[in-house]
Design a protein around this motif. Sequence first.
Motif, PDB file in Angstrom:
ATOM      1  N   TYR A  58       6.777 -18.657 -10.451  1.00 13.03           N
ATOM      2  CA  TYR A  58       6.607 -17.230 -10.736  1.00 13.03           C
ATOM      3  C   TYR A  58       5.145 -16.876 -10.977  1.00 13.03           C
ATOM      4  O   TYR A  58       4.830 -15.893 -11.640  1.00 13.03           O
ATOM      5  N   GLY A  59       4.244 -17.690 -10.401  1.00 17.01           N
ATOM      6  CA  GLY A  59       2.820 -17.432 -10.548  1.00 17.01           C
ATOM      7  C   GLY A  59       2.389 -16.131  -9.902  1.00 17.01           C
ATOM      8  O   GLY A  59       1.352 -15.557 -10.268  1.00 17.01           O
ATOM      9  N   TYR A  60       3.205 -15.633  -8.963  1.00 19.52           N
ATOM     10  CA  TYR A  60       2.852 -14.379  -8.289  1.00 19.52           C
ATOM     11  C   TYR A  60       2.823 -13.192  -9.245  1.00 19.52           C
ATOM     12  O   TYR A  60       2.221 -12.155  -8.948  1.00 19.52           O
ATOM     13  N   LEU A  61       3.443 -13.340 -10.415  1.00 22.46           N
ATOM     14  CA  LEU A  61       3.438 -12.255 -11.389  1.00 22.46           C
ATOM     15  C   LEU A  61       2.037 -11.993 -11.942  1.00 22.46           C
ATOM     16  O   LEU A  61       1.773 -10.945 -12.527  1.00 22.46           O
ATOM     17  N   LEU A  62       1.131 -12.976 -11.759  1.00 18.69           N
ATOM     18  CA  LEU A  62      -0.254 -12.821 -12.220  1.00 18.69           C
ATOM     19  C   LEU A  62      -1.180 -12.416 -11.086  1.00 18.69           C
ATOM     20  O   LEU A  62      -2.395 -12.299 -11.298  1.00 18.69           O
ATOM     21  N   GLU A  63      -0.626 -12.202  -9.898  1.00 22.37           N
ATOM     22  CA  GLU A  63      -1.429 -11.856  -8.727  1.00 22.37           C
ATOM     23  C   GLU A  63      -1.472 -10.335  -8.541  1.00 22.37           C
ATOM     24  O   GLU A  63      -0.443  -9.700  -8.278  1.00 22.37           O
ATOM     25  N   PRO A  64      -2.662  -9.696  -8.679  1.00 18.58           N
ATOM     26  CA  PRO A  64      -2.775  -8.230  -8.555  1.00 18.58           C
ATOM     27  C   PRO A  64      -2.242  -7.693  -7.218  1.00 18.58           C
ATOM     28  O   PRO A  64      -1.624  -6.621  -7.181  1.00 18.58           O
ATOM     29  N   LEU A  65      -2.506  -8.410  -6.121  1.00 23.92           N
ATOM     30  CA  LEU A  65      -2.086  -7.933  -4.810  1.00 23.92           C
ATOM     31  C   LEU A  65      -0.572  -7.842  -4.719  1.00 23.92           C
ATOM     32  O   LEU A  65      -0.028  -6.930  -4.088  1.00 23.92           O
ATOM     33  N   TRP A  66       0.118  -8.780  -5.379  1.00 28.17           N
ATOM     34  CA  TRP A  66       1.575  -8.739  -5.374  1.00 28.17           C
ATOM     35  C   TRP A  66       2.062  -7.485  -6.096  1.00 28.17           C
ATOM     36  O   TRP A  66       3.014  -6.837  -5.672  1.00 28.17           O
ATOM     37  N   TRP A  67       1.380  -7.120  -7.163  1.00 25.93           N
ATOM     38  CA  TRP A  67       1.764  -5.928  -7.916  1.00 25.93           C
ATOM     39  C   TRP A  67       1.481  -4.649  -7.127  1.00 25.93           C
ATOM     40  O   TRP A  67       2.211  -3.676  -7.244  1.00 25.93           O
ATOM     41  N   VAL A  68       0.422  -4.662  -6.301  1.00 27.26           N
ATOM     42  CA  VAL A  68       0.164  -3.513  -5.425  1.00 27.26           C
ATOM     43  C   VAL A  68       1.338  -3.337  -4.469  1.00 27.26           C
ATOM     44  O   VAL A  68       1.830  -2.222  -4.243  1.00 27.26           O
ATOM     45  N   GLY A  69       1.799  -4.465  -3.915  1.00 25.51           N
ATOM     46  CA  GLY A  69       2.964  -4.420  -3.030  1.00 25.51           C
ATOM     47  C   GLY A  69       4.210  -3.957  -3.761  1.00 25.51           C
ATOM     48  O   GLY A  69       5.023  -3.208  -3.213  1.00 25.51           O
ATOM     49  N   MET A  70       4.356  -4.389  -5.011  1.00 26.41           N
ATOM     50  CA  MET A  70       5.527  -3.998  -5.788  1.00 26.41           C
ATOM     51  C   MET A  70       5.518  -2.497  -6.072  1.00 26.41           C
ATOM     52  O   MET A  70       6.560  -1.829  -5.969  1.00 26.41           O
ATOM     53  N   VAL A  71       4.347  -1.954  -6.402  1.00 24.39           N
ATOM     54  CA  VAL A  71       4.245  -0.517  -6.654  1.00 24.39           C
ATOM     55  C   VAL A  71       4.566   0.259  -5.378  1.00 24.39           C
ATOM     56  O   VAL A  71       5.265   1.286  -5.407  1.00 24.39           O
ATOM     57  N   THR A  72       4.072  -0.231  -4.249  1.00 25.05           N
ATOM     58  CA  THR A  72       4.371   0.396  -2.961  1.00 25.05           C
ATOM     59  C   THR A  72       5.866   0.391  -2.694  1.00 25.05           C
ATOM     60  O   THR A  72       6.434   1.382  -2.226  1.00 25.05           O
ATOM     61  N   MET A  73       6.513  -0.730  -3.009  1.00 22.42           N
ATOM     62  CA  MET A  73       7.963  -0.825  -2.819  1.00 22.42           C
ATOM     63  C   MET A  73       8.699   0.136  -3.750  1.00 22.42           C
ATOM     64  O   MET A  73       9.675   0.787  -3.341  1.00 22.42           O
ATOM     65  N   ILE A  74       8.246   0.249  -4.988  1.00 25.00           N
ATOM     66  CA  ILE A  74       8.892   1.143  -5.955  1.00 25.00           C
ATOM     67  C   ILE A  74       8.816   2.587  -5.462  1.00 25.00           C
ATOM     68  O   ILE A  74       9.798   3.337  -5.549  1.00 25.00           O
ATOM     69  N   VAL A  75       7.636   2.985  -4.949  1.00 20.25           N
ATOM     70  CA  VAL A  75       7.493   4.342  -4.402  1.00 20.25           C
ATOM     71  C   VAL A  75       8.485   4.550  -3.267  1.00 20.25           C
ATOM     72  O   VAL A  75       9.150   5.589  -3.175  1.00 20.25           O
ATOM     73  N   GLY A  76       8.590   3.547  -2.382  1.00 17.64           N
ATOM     74  CA  GLY A  76       9.532   3.641  -1.270  1.00 17.64           C
ATOM     75  C   GLY A  76      10.967   3.710  -1.738  1.00 17.64           C
ATOM     76  O   GLY A  76      11.773   4.485  -1.196  1.00 17.64           O
ATOM     77  N   GLU A  77      11.308   2.918  -2.749  1.00 18.82           N
ATOM     78  CA  GLU A  77      12.679   2.917  -3.267  1.00 18.82           C
ATOM     79  C   GLU A  77      13.020   4.240  -3.951  1.00 18.82           C
ATOM     80  O   GLU A  77      14.162   4.705  -3.890  1.00 18.82           O
ATOM     81  N   ILE A  78      12.032   4.836  -4.612  1.00 17.69           N
ATOM     82  CA  ILE A  78      12.266   6.145  -5.242  1.00 17.69           C
ATOM     83  C   ILE A  78      12.564   7.189  -4.170  1.00 17.69           C
ATOM     84  O   ILE A  78      13.490   7.998  -4.303  1.00 17.69           O
ATOM     85  N   ALA A  79      11.773   7.158  -3.089  1.00 17.46           N
ATOM     86  CA  ALA A  79      12.014   8.087  -1.983  1.00 17.46           C
ATOM     87  C   ALA A  79      13.394   7.839  -1.373  1.00 17.46           C
ATOM     88  O   ALA A  79      14.118   8.778  -1.026  1.00 17.46           O
ATOM     89  N   ASN A  80      13.754   6.571  -1.258  1.00 18.77           N
ATOM     90  CA  ASN A  80      15.071   6.212  -0.719  1.00 18.77           C
ATOM     91  C   ASN A  80      16.191   6.693  -1.630  1.00 18.77           C
ATOM     92  O   ASN A  80      17.221   7.204  -1.178  1.00 18.77           O
TER      93      ASN A  80
END
Length: 250
Positions: A58-80
Amino acid sequence: MAMSSGAVYVGTTVSSDNLKGFILAVVSSAFIGSSFIIKKKGLKRAGASGPRASSGGYGYLLEPLWWVGMVTMIVGEIANFIAYIFAPAVLVTPLGALSIIVSAVLANFLLKEKLTKMGILGCVLCMVGSTVIVLHAPDERTLTSVQEIWNLATQPAFLLYTASAIAVVLVLMLHCTPRYGQTNMMVYIGICSIIGSLTVMSIKAIGIAIKLTLEGNNQVTYFQTWVFAMVSITCIVIQLNYLNMVSTSS
């Protein structure tokens, strides 16, 4: 004449809602498709300095780029999610296939993953299938409370499907994942796909509950609303976990 005008008004409203749902679903697919690529780049960076997600890391939880992707996904899921409020699930859900096309194209340019002829054929089939289903999407039945959705969800046929889906997912998670997960991504994809069918149902129920509440018919007081909310959250968390494993499996 008044009845005829009313019918035209209702039909126009339904068509307008479907259009809103369609646009939101397309925007959602663009964001979600992009998020897969961004998160994969983050997962690769995290995997270079620690255990990969497919190995339980779960080291990806400390990776900023992964969180950028997660925020992008959250925006998409909200629209969905909002799209489900306006349009029937049979119209919104197939448009999710467009995220596959977005991911495939971006992977070709950003991750240098060559899109093969079979991959191109798959993208074409996604587009054709989505178009056919969307063009023939039926009008949605008007529901007046979340209790009606609960009554439909507790019909014997759907309960049988739900039990079967959960049983298959448990077998994949407890038996297949430890043995074959790291070498065969279809195990993770199977879990996400089966759980996704339950996610769609629960998200649609929550969307209708919110819409009815905003129209003045409060659905928050019904325990069924909270059951659907818990099912949605549980399904989404499971899908996110195994989607990360798909992105790093060999």
